[in-house]
Each structure stands twice: as structure tokens, then as C-alpha cells.
Scaffold this motif. Structure first.
Motif, PDB file in Angstrom:
ATOM      1  N   GLU A 526       4.695  -7.682  30.907  1.00 65.43           N
ATOM      2  CA  GLU A 526       4.665  -9.254  31.177  1.00 65.43           C
ATOM      3  C   GLU A 526       5.476  -9.512  32.437  1.00 65.43           C
ATOM      4  O   GLU A 526       5.003 -10.520  33.330  1.00 65.43           O
ATOM      5  CB  GLU A 526       5.333  -9.928  30.141  1.00 65.43           C
ATOM      6  N   ALA A 527       6.584  -8.669  32.910  1.00 63.13           N
ATOM      7  CA  ALA A 527       7.146  -8.844  34.229  1.00 63.13           C
ATOM      8  C   ALA A 527       6.362  -8.632  35.227  1.00 63.13           C
ATOM      9  O   ALA A 527       6.322  -9.242  36.160  1.00 63.13           O
ATOM     10  CB  ALA A 527       8.634  -8.149  33.882  1.00 63.13           C
ATOM     11  N   ALA A 528       5.521  -7.443  34.925  1.00 60.72           N
ATOM     12  CA  ALA A 528       4.706  -7.253  36.229  1.00 60.72           C
ATOM     13  C   ALA A 528       3.734  -8.210  36.415  1.00 60.72           C
ATOM     14  O   ALA A 528       3.136  -8.254  37.646  1.00 60.72           O
ATOM     15  CB  ALA A 528       3.944  -5.621  35.749  1.00 60.72           C
ATOM     16  N   GLU A 529       3.334  -8.873  35.471  1.00 63.85           N
ATOM     17  CA  GLU A 529       2.370  -9.891  35.733  1.00 63.85           C
ATOM     18  C   GLU A 529       3.152 -11.422  36.024  1.00 63.85           C
ATOM     19  O   GLU A 529       2.228 -12.458  36.023  1.00 63.85           O
ATOM     20  CB  GLU A 529       1.448 -10.380  34.526  1.00 63.85           C
ATOM     21  N   ALA A 530       4.340 -11.320  36.065  1.00 64.78           N
ATOM     22  CA  ALA A 530       5.172 -12.472  36.367  1.00 64.78           C
ATOM     23  C   ALA A 530       5.061 -13.399  35.114  1.00 64.78           C
ATOM     24  O   ALA A 530       5.321 -14.823  35.494  1.00 64.78           O
ATOM     25  CB  ALA A 530       4.751 -13.164  37.584  1.00 64.78           C
ATOM     26  N   VAL A 531       4.756 -13.179  34.026  1.00 66.08           N
ATOM     27  CA  VAL A 531       4.541 -14.042  32.845  1.00 66.08           C
ATOM     28  C   VAL A 531       6.066 -13.988  32.138  1.00 66.08           C
ATOM     29  O   VAL A 531       6.364 -13.462  31.215  1.00 66.08           O
ATOM     30  CB  VAL A 531       3.539 -13.695  31.929  1.00 66.08           C
ATOM     31  N   TYR A 532       7.154 -14.631  32.990  1.00 71.69           N
ATOM     32  CA  TYR A 532       8.570 -14.501  32.462  1.00 71.69           C
ATOM     33  C   TYR A 532       8.828 -15.060  31.210  1.00 71.69           C
ATOM     34  O   TYR A 532       9.483 -14.661  30.537  1.00 71.69           O
ATOM     35  CB  TYR A 532       9.466 -14.894  33.646  1.00 71.69           C
ATOM     36  N   HIS A 533       8.046 -16.122  30.917  1.00 72.57           N
ATOM     37  CA  HIS A 533       8.335 -16.833  29.503  1.00 72.57           C
ATOM     38  C   HIS A 533       7.757 -16.176  28.215  1.00 72.57           C
ATOM     39  O   HIS A 533       8.379 -16.381  27.301  1.00 72.57           O
ATOM     40  CB  HIS A 533       7.834 -18.321  29.568  1.00 72.57           C
ATOM     41  N   LEU A 534       7.451 -15.126  28.439  1.00 68.76           N
ATOM     42  CA  LEU A 534       6.813 -14.065  27.496  1.00 68.76           C
ATOM     43  C   LEU A 534       7.707 -12.691  27.383  1.00 68.76           C
ATOM     44  O   LEU A 534       8.317 -12.428  26.653  1.00 68.76           O
ATOM     45  CB  LEU A 534       5.443 -13.757  27.294  1.00 68.76           C
ATOM     46  N   ALA A 535       8.150 -12.416  28.710  1.00 68.13           N
ATOM     47  CA  ALA A 535       9.198 -11.348  28.825  1.00 68.13           C
ATOM     48  C   ALA A 535      10.410 -11.674  28.308  1.00 68.13           C
ATOM     49  O   ALA A 535      11.158 -10.562  27.915  1.00 68.13           O
ATOM     50  CB  ALA A 535       9.129 -10.741  30.309  1.00 68.13           C
ATOM     51  N   ALA A 536      11.081 -12.785  28.614  1.00 65.86           N
ATOM     52  CA  ALA A 536      12.463 -13.133  28.612  1.00 65.86           C
ATOM     53  C   ALA A 536      12.671 -13.108  27.017  1.00 65.86           C
ATOM     54  O   ALA A 536      13.869 -12.421  26.789  1.00 65.86           O
ATOM     55  CB  ALA A 536      12.761 -14.644  29.367  1.00 65.86           C
ATOM     56  N   PRO A 537      12.243 -13.616  26.110  1.00 62.61           N
ATOM     57  CA  PRO A 537      12.674 -13.476  24.744  1.00 62.61           C
ATOM     58  C   PRO A 537      12.736 -12.009  24.484  1.00 62.61           C
ATOM     59  O   PRO A 537      13.727 -11.756  23.485  1.00 62.61           O
ATOM     60  CB  PRO A 537      11.513 -14.327  23.987  1.00 62.61           C
ATOM     61  N   ALA A 538      11.557 -11.392  24.689  1.00 58.24           N
ATOM     62  CA  ALA A 538      11.589  -9.556  24.230  1.00 58.24           C
ATOM     63  C   ALA A 538      12.807  -8.977  24.933  1.00 58.24           C
ATOM     64  O   ALA A 538      13.439  -8.284  24.257  1.00 58.24           O
ATOM     65  CB  ALA A 538      10.374  -9.076  24.465  1.00 58.24           C
ATOM     66  N   ALA A 539      13.313  -9.511  26.211  1.00 54.00           N
ATOM     67  CA  ALA A 539      14.519  -8.737  26.766  1.00 54.00           C
ATOM     68  C   ALA A 539      15.760  -9.310  26.191  1.00 54.00           C
ATOM     69  O   ALA A 539      16.439  -8.436  26.043  1.00 54.00           O
ATOM     70  CB  ALA A 539      14.184  -8.997  28.404  1.00 54.00           C
TER      71      ALA A 539
END
Length: 557
Positions: A526-539
Motif C-alpha cells: 500500500e505504501a509503494a502505491e502511495a495509498v497511505y490511508h490503507l497502509a497507516a492502520p496496519a502499520a
């Protein structure tokens, strides 16, 4: 057959009958000598050797596969690829190790030895970066300093910055970006171990130096620093091995070292080249460990405990504001800013429905693989540490060293060995989550062993002798008598393995079956695709879970 031949065979048989008992007695004496007349049970030993064989899979595969990679491939890689990778990997490792030693030792000195306000709170706060995986930290700094990040927007909105310095010029996708991120999230390795060393340091040596007219700075360089040498070396080795094996932060920031090259070679199905690069990386790891052990042998310092006195607390005086600013800056860069970014984007993600069934499926996959790995590690660790402690020999030493091999190897090399072995020889397990969990076991078994060893060292061998005198075999003594008494240490080791497994990225990327994405994998993609709102909760969830063993680490160090 002639009479002479029959007579000769009978004579040979008689010699064999006389020789076999003698030979057996010889081997039996040798066997008892190896174990100092106290051999373990056959079942316990076979189980330990089987674990050692599983732990050796990555090394055996890499060595075997690289030997048959072909002369042309070796020459091509040596001419074109390996020199560049060597420079990138070694320069980054040296730079990060040096900077983490400086930061870690300075922070430990300030928190343990000075009168900085709130020193007990700072001791906890400065250890928190250990719970943030560097690839998560890399994502947060891309959000802040990337080409379309917050810092760029702020720069453009501030006219005087543009007039004085020109256009925004910070490039996070560079050597310095990777160096900064890895430094901020690995310095606690040095900080924690150096703090433990400083707390145990005897003040008598310092007072003797002061009585000879030494200044505070001279005491630090000539007394304290030599006594901290083993701790600094241990922390520096941990950082070096981490940087050598890191894939997540390096790949996220688009920098190429051996681990990234190995992963992309494997993705291109060029396993021969990947194994050659892996072998070079293994040699680098061995060289670093050898150099550190040699320097440690040449620099040994001892202190007696019979006259131990707690170390002095130094007053900062006029330096207090500068020191507080320095400590606060490190905390801001390594903890406050990254977690603030994750919380900000997690709120946006939650409001957009990021916590859906898909997200909880990723969390369940992480939980399943990590829990299974933790259980297997607790099961495997017990016989190894029991053999090492109660039946010391060259055989148990060999088993113990092989069990630690995976901890020194990058996840990509462990995964590479598992791909070959299970794909070709155990296809029934290939493409299942079990292979992911087993890779976690190879990577993190030493964590469970270290925690178990600490508990076992507190139990007297006389307990074993009493149980053996009642007719218990060694394996039953271990399970029925020893295990219940050291269960807290075993469970602590399992908790450490669980948390480390949740954060593991490269092995999961290479071994996961189709559709089996974990939290770490989704953060990466998700971070590689700059979809940060999906990457942040998992992180953020990974960070929260990783905080759980922090108390254990602080008690240990």
C-alpha cells in the motif's frame, strides 16, 4: 567353493566375533568421553539434531546452489553487480553503525549518569523506536519528506524559504534518506545495552581517576569508555547485522543493497544469481562477527563486585538546556513524528472504511502465522537449551551454533533456502502458511532460546539428578520437572518471537501462499502505491503490538 576358502571364511568370522565386542567397547568409551560419562537420552538427542538440520537449511542451500551457479554467472556478477552492491551495503552498514553508536552511547550516558529532568521517563521513551519497524518508519518519512509530502507543501507555502534556498531539495530516496531512517530506528540496540553497562559500572574507578587529577572528559574517555567496550561492541554488531539483512526500509526508499538485489533476482526466477549474492552476504556476516570477536579478545576489562558502589550522577549545570534539546530532538524524530503521521493517516483511513473485513483478514493471517511460529519456537527451544546446559559437549555446541545461524541471516536468504527445499522435496507444505511460520522459526528461534536459558540457569542440576534417580528418562525430566519451573522464561521468549514474526517482511513476501497477505506485506504494497490511508492502520497496529515486549527488554537490559 573349495575347502580352503571355507576354512578361511570361518577363521574370518571367528576374528570378527572377537573384534566386534572390542570395537563396540571402544566406541562406547569414546561416546561416554564426549558426554563426560553423562549422555542424554536417544530421543532427546535425535530431536535436537533434527532441529539443527532444519536450522541449517538456508546455509546448506545457498552454498550448494552457488557452487553450481556456473563460472560465467560468477564472473558476470563479480564484474558488474557485486562491486556496486558491496559499496552500497558496506558504506551504509558502516555509516549507520557509527551513527547509532554515537547516538546510543550519548543518550545512555545522559539518561543514566546525569541529572536530566525526568530521567526515568526518558529511559522508557527513548527505547520506543525499537518497536517501530524501519520499513514503517520509512513510510512515515516518505509521507513527510517525499516528493509530494508535508514538508514540500510547507516549503512552497513559505515564501522566504523559496526565496532564500530555492525549490524544495530534500531527497528521501537516497543514501542519506536510508541512512537517516535506519539510524533513527536502530539506535536503541546500542542505547539499551550501553545503559545496562553504565548502571553496573563501579564508581570506585572514577573516584580513583579523579584523585589523580583527571577531568570529567578524561574519566569518560580513559575509564568509562573502555569498560563500556563490550556493550558498545554487542550493540554495534546487532545494528550491523540488522542493516546487512534489512529489506523493508531499503526497498521502500528504493536503495539497492544485497538483500534487495537477492529479492529481485528471486522475483525474476534467477535463483542461481540470488544464491551467489546470498553467499557473498553470508561471508560479509561471518567477517563482521569474526572482526568483532577478535577486537573483543584484545580489549578485555574486568571489575570486581565485592566493593561495588553505584556510579556518580553528574550535574549538567549550564549544559542542561542543550542536553534536553538534544534528547527531545531524537525523541521527536524517532517516535513523536512517525507515530503522529500514522495516527493522522489512520484516522483518515478509518473514516473511509479501512477497518473492513479485508483488514481483519490481514490481521488474522499475521496472528495465525506468528502464533504458530511462537509455539514451535517454544517447543524447539526447550530441548536445545536443555541439552546445552545439562549435557555439554561438542555435539550440543554444534546444535546450539546452528540454531543461532538463522538469526544472523537476512530473511531473504532464509526464504530462498525454504523455496528450494520445500518446492522440490516437500511440495505438500509449499504454498501454505506453515512454510511462512517455519521460516519465522529459523529466523527467531534464538530469541526464545535466550529467554529460556536465563530461566534454566536459575534451576540447580540437582533437580534433574533427583528425577533421574527415580527412573525418569531425560526427556521426561525435561517435560515433567524442568519445564514447569522455567515456564515464565519460555513464555517470554514466545512473546518476543510472536512480535518479531508480525514485523517480518522479506520472508513473508517470498514465501506467502496466494491470498495470504499479512499486515507487514500490506504496509509494504500500500505504501509503494502511495495509498497511505490503507497502509497507516496496519502499520499502527504493528507498532502497538510491538510495544508489548518493551517492558521485558527494559528489564533485561
Amino acid at each position: 567353493m573349495g575347502i580352503k576358502n571355507i576354512i578361511q571364511l570361518n577363521n574370518n568370522a571367528k576374528v570378527g566375533e572377537r573384534f566386534s565386542p572390542t570395537l563396540l567397547r571402544f566406541f562406547r568409551r569414546k561416546w561416554l568421553h564426549v558426554w563426560k560419562k553423562n549422555p542424554p537420552g536417544t530421543g532427546l538427542l535425535v530431536f535436537g539434531l533434527s532441529i539443527a538440520m532444519i536450522m541449517s537449511i538456508p546455509i546448506v542451500y545457498v552454498v550448494w546452489r552457488s557452487l553450481f551457479a556456473g563460472t560465467n554467472r560468477w564472473l558476470r556478477l563479480l564484474d558488474q553487480r557485486i562491486p556496486e552492491l558491496l559499496w552500497n551495503t558496506l558504506s551504509l552498514t558502516a555509516a549507520v553503525t557509527t551513527s547509532t553508536i554515537i547516538i546510543g552511547v550519548s543518550l545512555a550516558w545522559i539518561v543514566i549518569r546525569t541529572d536530566i529532568p525526568g530521567k526515568k521517563i526518558w529511559r522508557w521513551l527513548l527505547a520506543i523506536p525499537l518497536t517501530i519497524p524501519p520499513y514503517v518508519g520509512a513510510v512515515t518519512y516518505i509521507i513527510v519528506f517525499g516528493r509530494s509530502g508535508w514538508a514540500r507543501d510547507l516549503w512552497r507555502d513559505t515564501a522566504w524559504l523559496v526565496n532564500v534556498f530555492g525549490d524544495y531539495s530534500i531527497n528521501i530516496y537516497s543514501f542519506w534518506g536510508v541512512f537517516f531512517v535506519l539510524t533513527m530506528f536502530t539506535y536503541p540496540y546500542v542505547y539499551l545495552i550501553a545503559s545496562a553497562s553504565l548502571r553496573k559500572m563501579n564508581r570506585n574507578y572514577e573516584e580513583a581517576a579523579y584523585s589523580q587529577g583527571f577531568s570529567a572528559s578524561e574519566v569518560f574517555w580513559k575509564v568509562n569508555l573502555p569498560l563500556m567496550r563490550p556493550a558498545i561492541g554487542a550493540g554495534g554488531i546487532l545494528v550491523s547485522l540488522y542493516v546487512l539483512g534489512d529489506f523493508g526500509a531499503i526497498a521502500t526508499l528504493r536503495y539497492v543493497t544485497f538483500t534487495a538485489a537477492i529479492y529481485f533476482q528471486r522475483a525474476a526466477f534467477d535463483t542461481a544469481s540470488a544464491s551467489v549474492l546470498s553467499l557473498v552476504l553470508i561471508f560479509l556476516t561471518i567477517i563482521i562477527l569474526w572482526m568483532e570477536s577478535k577486537t573483543r579478545k584484545k580489549n578485555k576489562y574486568y571489575q570486581t563486585s565485592n566493593t561495588y558502589r553505584e556510579p556518580l550522577t553528574l550535574e549538567l549545570g549550564k549544559w542542561k538546556p542543550i542536553v534536553v534539546f538534544y534528547v527531545s530532538l531524537i525523541f521527536f524524530l524517532s517516535v513523536l513524528l512517525p507515530i503522529s503521521v500514522l495516527v493522522y493517516w489512520s484516522k483518515i483511513g478509518i473514516s473511509m472504511g479501512a477497518l473492513d473485513g479485508r483488514f481483519f483478514g490481514f490481521a488474522l493471517n499475521s496472528l495465525k502465522a506468528s502464533s504458530f511460529a511462537a509455539l514451535i519456537c517454544m517447543l524447539f527451544a526447550m530441548p536445545i537449551i536443555y541439552l546445552k546446559a545439562r549435557y555439554p559437549s561438542i555435539i550440543t555446541s554444534f546444535i546450539d551454533k546452528l540454531s543461532y545461524a538463522g538469526y544472523a541471516l537476512p530473511g531473504v536468504i532464509v526464504a530462498l533456502g525454504f523455496v528450494f527445499i520445500f518446492n522440490n522435496h516437500l511440495p505438500i507444505l509449499y504454498g501454505t502458511f506453515y512454510i511462512v511460520a517455519l521460516a519465522f522459526v529459523v529466523r527467531f528461534l534464538p530469541q526464545a532460546m535466550q529467554a529460556g536459558e536465563a530461566s534454566l540457569s536459575l534451576l540447580s542440576p540437582r533437580i534433574d539428578e533427583a528425577a533421574r534417580s527415580l527412573g525418569y528418562p531425560p526427556w521426561k525430566v525435561m517435560l515433567k520437572v524442568i519445564l514447569p519451573n522455567m515456564l515464565p522464561g519460555v513464555l517470554s521468549g514466545g512473546a518476543l518471537v510472536f512480535v518479531s514474526s508480525i514485523k517480518e517482511l522479506p520472508a513473508t513476501l517470498m514465501l506467502r501462499p496466494p491470498g495470504f497477505d499479512t499486515l507487514a506485506v500490506r504496509v509494504y504494497f500500500e505504501a509503494a502505491e502511495a495509498v497511505y490511508h490503507l497502509a497507516a492502520p496496519a502499520a499502527l497496529l504493528i507498532v502497538i503490538v510491538s510495544i508489548l515486549p518493551l517492558q521485558y527488554m527494559l528489564k533485561k537490559y
